[in-house]
Write an enzyme that holds these catalytic residues in place. Structure first.
Site, PDB file in Angstrom:
ATOM      1  N   HIS A   1       0.837  -1.199   0.000  1.00 30.02           N
ATOM      2  CA  HIS A   1       0.000   0.000   0.000  1.00 30.02           C
ATOM      3  C   HIS A   1       0.873   1.250   0.000  1.00 30.02           C
ATOM      4  O   HIS A   1       2.087   1.189   0.200  1.00 30.02           O
ATOM      5  CB  HIS A   1      -0.926   0.025   1.223  1.00 30.02           C
ATOM      6  CG  HIS A   1      -2.112  -0.874   1.096  1.00 30.02           C
ATOM      7  ND1 HIS A   1      -2.056  -2.208   1.428  1.00 30.02           N
ATOM      8  CD2 HIS A   1      -3.383  -0.642   0.671  1.00 30.02           C
ATOM      9  CE1 HIS A   1      -3.245  -2.760   1.215  1.00 30.02           C
ATOM     10  NE2 HIS A   1      -4.062  -1.827   0.752  1.00 30.02           N
TER      11      HIS A   1
ATOM     12  N   LYS B   1      -0.597   4.718   4.658  1.00 29.48           N
ATOM     13  CA  LYS B   1      -1.439   3.747   5.374  1.00 29.48           C
ATOM     14  C   LYS B   1      -0.861   3.497   6.760  1.00 29.48           C
ATOM     15  O   LYS B   1       0.343   3.272   6.905  1.00 29.48           O
ATOM     16  CB  LYS B   1      -1.550   2.439   4.586  1.00 29.48           C
ATOM     17  CG  LYS B   1      -2.561   1.466   5.197  1.00 29.48           C
ATOM     18  CD  LYS B   1      -2.897   0.341   4.235  1.00 29.48           C
ATOM     19  CE  LYS B   1      -3.858  -0.659   4.869  1.00 29.48           C
ATOM     20  NZ  LYS B   1      -5.148  -0.039   5.233  1.00 29.48           N
TER      21      LYS B   1
END
EC number: 1.17.1.8
Length: 273
Positions: free
Chosen positions: A159, A163
């Site tokens: 990600h 995040k």
């Protein structure tokens, strides 16, 4: 202007996901954007939600008070953080509002609060609202039943740098799908980190690896590896709009539900496959 079947409120309206949800709500047939929320003190308060999301004037002003907009929505959509979501959950439970929850990172107490609230209101709670990811979860169950007892199983997820939780909720959902298919509890077989001298891989475990870099929207791979061959099942998201559309689809699906806890596979009817 299409006729609304459901009115939605969007939490975290100024965030990356919040703006995508506003765009999706304004575009989707049968959905009306009823309210948009931001935290107290945000510089975005008072902004037009549609203009904030880059899709033109919506007539909905970004506010910080759920109480002020309680009559403007039927379903609350929340992709924020656990502490904020639980506050919103208590409000929705008190006022009989449905919820679509895409927030990840809940501890056991938070998950229990969601289960208890679902006895009174309807909730779709999912780690990932992408249609493709939920099809993948079904495929993982089938692969695990065929290959899981003799394969080394690893889950790799990547990600963007912003995040804040790891492994991702989707990676954990993948692990739970695989473990469940093998009649195991993920808590008993998950390996979340490896460092230094680890010894040989323990049979029957499910390993997790995490990447955080750049602007990666979301990539997930489950590997079933044996001697001489391996099978990899991968999903790659290129736009958050896939999650936003899934969340709005879930809100529409909730319109006939009075209470209960559901996930995206219920919305898509995948459990009958």
């Amino acid at each position: 202007m299409h006729e609304a079947q459901i009115r939605v409120a969007i939490a975290g309206a100024g965030g990356r996901m919040g703006r995508q949800l506003i765009q999706a709500a304004m575009a989707m047939e049968g959905v009306q954007l009823g309210a948009a929320l931001e935290r107290e003190g945000s510089s975005l308060l008072g902004s037009d939600a549609g203009e904030l999301a880059g899709v033109g004037k919506s007539g909905v002003t970004v506010q910080s008070s759920l109480e002020a907009v309680k009559d403007d929505f039927d379903v609350f959509i929340d992709f924020t953080r656990p502490e904020g979501t639980l506050t919103h959950l208590a409000f929705c439970r008190q006022h009989g509002k449905g919820m679509v929850i895409g927030t990840t990172g809940f501890d056991d107490a938070g998950k229990q609060a969601i289960r208890e609230a679902s006895q009174e209101i309807a909730i779709v709670f999912a780690a990932n609202f992408s249609v493709g990811v939920n099809v993948m979860l079904k495929l993982l169950e089938k692969a695990a039943k065929v290959m899981g007892d003799y394969s080394d199983i690893e889950i790799i997820e990547a990600h963007h740098r912003h995040k804040v939780d790891a492994p991702s909720g989707t990676a954990l959902a993948m692990g739970e799908a695989i473990a469940g298919a093998l009649d195991k509890d993920l808590k008993d077989c998950a390996v979340y980190s490896r460092e230094g001298y680890t010894g040989e891989r323990v049979a029957g475990t499910i390993g997790f690896a995490t990447v955080r870099a750049g602007d990666i929207v979301g990539e997930h791979t489950a590997m079933f590896a044996d001697i001489g061959e391996r099978v990899e099942i991968t999903h790659k998201a290129s736009s958050r709009m896939t999650f936003a559309n899934g969340a709005l689809r879930s809100a529409l699906w909730l319109k006939t539900k009075k209470n209960g806890l559901f996930d995206m596979r219920d919305v898509l009817g995948l459990d009958v496959l």
